[in-house]
Design a protein around this motif. Structure first.
Motif, short mmCIF file in Angstrom:
data_model
loop_
_atom_site.label_atom_id
_atom_site.label_comp_id
_atom_site.label_asym_id
_atom_site.label_seq_id
_atom_site.Cartn_x
_atom_site.Cartn_y
_atom_site.Cartn_z
N LEU A 38 -6.79 3.22 2.99
CA LEU A 38 -6.20 4.43 2.43
C LEU A 38 -6.47 5.65 3.31
N GLU A 39 -7.70 5.68 3.87
CA GLU A 39 -8.07 6.77 4.76
C GLU A 39 -7.13 6.87 5.96
N TYR A 92 -5.83 5.71 -7.70
CA TYR A 92 -6.91 4.80 -8.05
C TYR A 92 -7.63 5.36 -9.26
N VAL A 132 -5.97 -0.01 -9.54
CA VAL A 132 -4.99 0.68 -8.71
C VAL A 132 -3.73 0.83 -9.55
N LEU A 136 0.81 -1.21 0.00
CA LEU A 136 0.00 0.00 0.00
C LEU A 136 0.85 1.27 0.00
N PHE A 196 -10.36 1.28 0.51
CA PHE A 196 -10.50 2.71 0.77
C PHE A 196 -10.41 3.03 2.26
N VAL A 249 1.15 2.73 -3.61
CA VAL A 249 -0.03 3.07 -4.40
C VAL A 249 0.13 4.51 -4.90
N LEU A 284 -4.01 5.85 6.14
CA LEU A 284 -2.58 5.96 5.85
C LEU A 284 -2.04 7.36 6.19
#
Lengths: 205, 247
Positions: free
Chosen positions: B244-245, B214, B222, B208, B241, B211, B247
């Motif tokens: 991701l929030e 997206y 991705v 991750l 998602f 990344v 991170l």
């Protein structure tokens, strides 16, 4: 008689109800009630007429057959002279072996599974043969519960025969062997008992 | 849809229980299959049920034998039997419930509802675990990859993504390096979950940290920092998602 027989029978009725099968649920209930009545009336007695015993077995086997959706056949043969002579038999003496044939012989898993019960008079004794072509004693011994159940039936029945032998000074026996000796499948049970008669007149007294 | 498998040596009971389950209209698919230990095990492997209704006494053994033969129990077990004496043993096998024949439909319904609840809780738990593990601070870890010619020692922060190719896994590393290893992606997923890796699709496990973005086109994909594009399975969208929030 194995108490689970009752619960399984109730479960059969329930399944007819869920299928909305009024005819069969009624048939089963009537059959089962008649069986219960016969068992309750007759099991405390020392001897009962063979005709009555035959009816108990008939009803018992029919109930079991319905449970397993006719996946085995049975036949009860009582030689005619026994019936006319009003021969007597200790109640339910063969039932444990018939139950074993069904529950532990796994008759419903066998193609053309059958139970044959024969009663004849021979040398002044009542000779009973119970034969089935189930999986047999050797295979069912692998299941611990089956083998203790089977030996329990043996113990109870030979105790009953011993008591009769003492009382009537006879030489009754219980012999269990394989029905198919070569393949070691099926079971053949031979029971010999003192031959007792009761005329309707003495029975009434 | 939640799948419920009914294993019983009596045809009649299998059908009866399925009919009862259908009558509750809880959106459960009842599958009456498996009439002994052998076929019961097979049915579990074939249908991958969420709930298993299991008889105890069967011609070739017991319901406990069925459970012993299944290495990973991913389903809830409810025993149905005429015998009351196995209840303690059933608890030891983590049975969710133990119903006696003849079956009381309201008891059966309560058991099914309990199972549905347990299944949902389990699902949430495993997603939460994945989430928890993924937001833990990254420890400096290394991974050993063995190929026929070499043994590589690589830092986890060098791995951009992994891709499955049947029983092989390709590692795409920083600097455009690629290593093919003869182990399944599943094995690496187990090792790398908790180190900021997520299986975004059947064949793809990604780091991750790499990344890039997206992209919504093509059903969603991705794009990684090295420019490679990886599909995102719809089943993994939410968790992706959510992570991701954080991170």
């Amino acid at each position: 008689m194995n108490p689970y027989f009752f619960f399984n029978a109730m479960s059969v009725i329930q399944s007819y109800i869920y299928e909305n099968d009024t005819r069969n649920s009624t048939k089963f209930l009537v059959n089962f009630s008649r069986l219960m009545r016969l068992i309750l009336e007759n099991s405390p007695k020392e001897f009962i007429p063979i005709q009555t015993e035959e009816e108990i077995l008939q009803k018992y086997l029919e109930t079991q057959k319905l449970r397993f959706e006719d996946r085995f056949e049975f036949e009860i043969n009582v030689s005619p002279e026994i019936v006319t002579e009003h021969a007597m038999i200790p109640p339910m003496i063969t039932q444990p072996f018939i139950e074993n044939a069904i529950e532990h012989g796994q008759l419903h898993t066998i193609e053309g599974g059958f139970i044959h019960v024969t009663m004849v008079k021979q040398d002044g004794m009542l000779q009973i043969t119970i034969e089935d072509n189930g999986i047999g004693r050797k295979s069912s011994e692998q299941n611990k519960k089956s083998s203790t159940h089977r030996s329990m039936a043996m113990q109870i029945t030979s105790d009953r025969i011993d008591n009769l032998n003492k009382k009537y000074k006879t030489d009754g026996k219980l012999v269990v062997e394989d029905f198919n000796k070569k393949l070691e499948t099926g079971t053949k049970v031979l029971i010999s008992l003192p031959y007792k008669e009761e005329t309707p007149l003495t029975a009434a007294l | 849809m939640i799948k419920a498998l009914i294993i019983d040596d009596e045809n009649r009971t299998r059908d009866l229980i399925s009919k009862m389950i259908n009558s509750f209209a809880l959106g459960i698919e009842a599958i009456p299959a498996g009439e002994n230990v052998q076929s019961g095990i097979q049915a579990i492997l074939d249908y991958k049920p969420d709930i298993v209704f299991l008889d105890i006494q069967m011609p070739d053994g017991t319901g406990f034998d069925v459970l012993k033969a299944i290495p990973e129990k991913t389903f809830e077990v409810i025993f149905i039997t005429a015998h009351e004496e196995f209840a303690i043993k059933a608890i030891k096998f983590s049975a969710l419930d133990y119903l006696l024949k003849p079956v009381d439909p309201s008891e059966l319904q309560a058991a099914v509802e309990k199972a549905i609840k347990a299944i949902h809780e389990k699902k949430e738990d495993s997603q939460f675990d994945a989430l928890q593990n993924n937001i833990q601070p990254n420890q400096k870890r290394r991974l050993v990859l063995k190929t026929q010619e070499s043994v590589y020692v690589i830092g986890l922060d060098e791995i951009i993504r992994c891709e499955a190719d049947r029983n092989y896994t390709s590692f795409f590393l920083t600097g455009g390096k690629k290593i093919l290893v003869s182990k399944t992606l599943k094995e690496y997923e187990t090792m790398l979950t908790g180190h900021n890796f997520l299986r975004v699709q059947q064949s793809h496990l990604i780091n991750l940290d790499y990344v890039d973005r997206y992209d919504k086109g093509n059903g969603g994909s991705v794009v990684m920092k090295d420019g490679s594009e990886v599909p995102l399975s719809p089943a993994k969208r939410d968790i992706f998602f959510e992570i991701l929030e954080k991170l």
